[in-house]
Structures are given as structure tokens and as C-alpha cells.
Design a protein around this motif. Structure first.
Motif, mmCIF file in Angstrom:
data_model
loop_
_atom_site.group_PDB
_atom_site.id
_atom_site.type_symbol
_atom_site.label_atom_id
_atom_site.label_comp_id
_atom_site.label_asym_id
_atom_site.label_seq_id
_atom_site.Cartn_x
_atom_site.Cartn_y
_atom_site.Cartn_z
ATOM 1 N N GLU A 188 -19.062 84.075 50.218
ATOM 2 C CA GLU A 188 -19.127 85.426 50.783
ATOM 3 C C GLU A 188 -17.760 85.842 51.312
ATOM 4 N N ASP A 189 -17.555 87.151 51.429
ATOM 5 C CA ASP A 189 -16.266 87.617 51.961
ATOM 6 C C ASP A 189 -16.396 88.553 53.149
ATOM 7 N N SER A 190 -17.623 88.871 53.575
ATOM 8 C CA SER A 190 -17.797 89.836 54.666
ATOM 9 C C SER A 190 -18.601 89.230 55.811
ATOM 10 N N VAL A 191 -18.450 89.810 56.976
ATOM 11 C CA VAL A 191 -19.226 89.381 58.146
ATOM 12 C C VAL A 191 -20.714 89.550 57.866
ATOM 13 N N SER A 192 -21.072 90.692 57.309
ATOM 14 C CA SER A 192 -22.474 90.979 56.988
ATOM 15 C C SER A 192 -23.053 89.922 56.054
ATOM 16 N N GLY A 193 -22.304 89.577 55.015
ATOM 17 C CA GLY A 193 -22.781 88.607 54.043
ATOM 18 C C GLY A 193 -22.868 87.198 54.601
ATOM 19 N N ILE A 194 -21.859 86.808 55.390
ATOM 20 C CA ILE A 194 -21.887 85.472 55.996
ATOM 21 C C ILE A 194 -23.075 85.352 56.934
ATOM 22 N N LYS A 195 -23.315 86.378 57.729
ATOM 23 C CA LYS A 195 -24.470 86.366 58.637
ATOM 24 C C LYS A 195 -25.775 86.215 57.859
ATOM 25 N N ALA A 196 -25.880 86.898 56.735
ATOM 26 C CA ALA A 196 -27.095 86.819 55.913
ATOM 27 C C ALA A 196 -27.312 85.401 55.398
ATOM 28 N N GLY A 197 -26.240 84.778 54.907
ATOM 29 C CA GLY A 197 -26.352 83.426 54.390
ATOM 30 C C GLY A 197 -26.696 82.410 55.454
ATOM 31 N N VAL A 198 -26.040 82.521 56.598
ATOM 32 C CA VAL A 198 -26.312 81.611 57.722
ATOM 33 C C VAL A 198 -27.755 81.777 58.189
#
Length: 251
Positions: A188-198
């Protein structure tokens, strides 16, 4: 808008090793497979002053990174037109059309992508593209990069109950691939995406292709890389291979 990942305190070699044997890798699209953030930023810089957003003053890269990058268009519509959601959605549709026009001949793969692609294929891993982008954008980027046959499925945020930063798209990808979150990780490259994955319970490797390191670290990625050639990534993948080999011998 490429920002160096620098060093961070996470031991990247061991942070993925618990996933062995690896079953799948999930990939964001925008900013992860290709450095598309500058093109989105250009579109917003041109279009937002026309609707009087921010007093007609073009947005900065910092504003884009913090409030726009990786977000779902439904959220963008609310940000730009809090009292007229339908007008907001029309604006985001127009902006995506501009992105597609601007993207012609400009989309380039993130460095090392095809080396990683071969690594994934050689190991027979399952893979999915998971994105908040509209279908037209996602298909344009994936086909331009020559990856249409690479992905087993493409999961869209707007086809889930909630898009990123909610975990729904990544959980749907696990279900579609029939793999376990305990043997899968995410790029992932975005805060939104990293939060979703975590939130979906998987380690996320963050790319600093378009967003500042300090913002990404707040979302708690496993570690950050500059691109797919980053030595930190390959050290982690080598450790994964070693652990999988040990498990095979033990069996």
C-alpha cells in the motif's frame, strides 16, 4: 512527489517471516503499482479552484497527501461539497475522467515491479488488486502496466459495503482468493490503505511513492520501502523463502 523512505526502526526482515508459507499478496493500485499520485494531484490542482475550494487557491502537495490520497471518492464528494453530495459525486466523476485523459503516456510502473511480479509468479502465489479507484481507472492502470493477466481478481472499494480505510475490500479479497490472512500480506502507499490492511489483520508494506514517511508510519505499516527494488523488501522476501524451506524440510 517521490519521497525517500529513509530508515525506520522496524526489523523488516522478521516482520513478514511469520507468514510462511506465504499464500498470497494483495496490491493496492494507485501509487503502489504505478506512481499515479502526481497525475491525480495535477487534476485536483486544476479543478478545485474552479469550484472555489480553498478560496480558489490551488491545494498543496501536503494537503493532497493528508486529506485526499487513497481516500474513497464518496468521502471526497463530502469534503468538497458537504451540503450537496450529488454535486460532489459529479465533481469526482469529472476529476477521474480528467485523470484518465492526463494518464495517457504518463503511467509508469513503480521501479522493481516486474522483478517482484516474476518472484510472485515463480512461487505460484495468489494475488489480487484491491483499490478505492473507480473500475475504469483501475482497468486503465492495470492494463497499461501489462498486468491484466497477473491478478486473479480485482476488488473495488465501491463494490464493498465500505471502502478503505475500512477493512472490507481486503477481507473480500481474502474470501475471493480463498486464502488465510495469516499467510498473506499487502502493498500500500496511502494512510487510508495501510489502515484498511492493518484493520483486516495483515502486515502492510508501505511504499513512499507519493506520501510522506511520517504520515504513513502513523498508520502502522510493517515497514516502509522506497520502491520494489528496496533492499529491505528483498531481505524480507528471502527470509520468507528460508522459513518456507525449513517448514517443508520439517514436514
Amino acid at each position: 512527489m517521490t519521497i525517500s523512505s529513509g530508515e525506520n526502526s522496524v526489523d523488516s526482515t522478521s516482520s513478514l517471516s511469520q507468514l510462511a508459507p506465504l499464500e498470497a499478496i494483495l496490491f493496492d493500485v494507485d501509487g503502489t503499482l504505478c506512481d499515479s499520485d502526481p497525475i491525480h494531484y495535477q487534476a485536483y490542482r486544476e479543478m478545485l479552484p474552479e469550484i472555489g475550494f480553498n478560496g480558489g487557491v490551488p491545494i498543496t502537495e501536503e494537503f493532497y497527501a493528508e486529506y485526499i490520497s487513497g481516500k474513497h471518492n464518496d468521502d471526497m464528494a463530502k469534503l468538497f461539497f458537504p451540503d450537496d453530495h450529488q454535486r460532489g459525486l459529479k465533481f469526482t466523476d469529472d476529476k477521474e475522467a480528467m485523470f484518465r485523459r492526463l494518464s495517457k503516456d504518463k503511467l509508469k510502473a513503480v521501479k522493481g515491479l516486474y522483478k517482484l511480479k516474476k518472484w510472485v509468479e515463480d512461487r505460484g502465489l495468489k494475488r489480487a488488486a484491491v483499490t478505492n479507484a473507480p473500475r475504469e481507472n483501475a482497468e486503465l492502470m492495470i492494463s497499461t502496466l501489462g498486468l491484466s493477466d497477473f491478478f486473479d481478481c480485482v476488488i473495488l472499494g465501491n463494490e464493498c459495503e465500505h471502502g478503505k480505510p475500512f477493512p472490507d475490500p481486503y477481507l473480500k479479497a481474502l474470501e475471493a482468493l480463498k486464502v488465510s490472512k495469516d499467510h498473506t500480506f499487502i502493498f500500500e502507499d496511502s494512510v487510508s490503505g495501510i489502515k484498511a490492511g492493518v484493520a483486516a489483520g495483515m502486515p502492510v508494506v508501505g511504499l513512499t511513492t507519493g506520501n510522506p514517511e511520517h504520515l504513513l508510519m502513523v498508520a502502522r505499516p510493517a515497514f516502509l520501502i522506497k520502491d520494489f527494488e528496496d533492499p529491505k523488501l528483498w531481505a524480507a522476501l528471502e527470509e520468507l523463502d528460508r522459513k518456507a524451506g525449513e517448514a517443508t524440510v520439517a514436514a
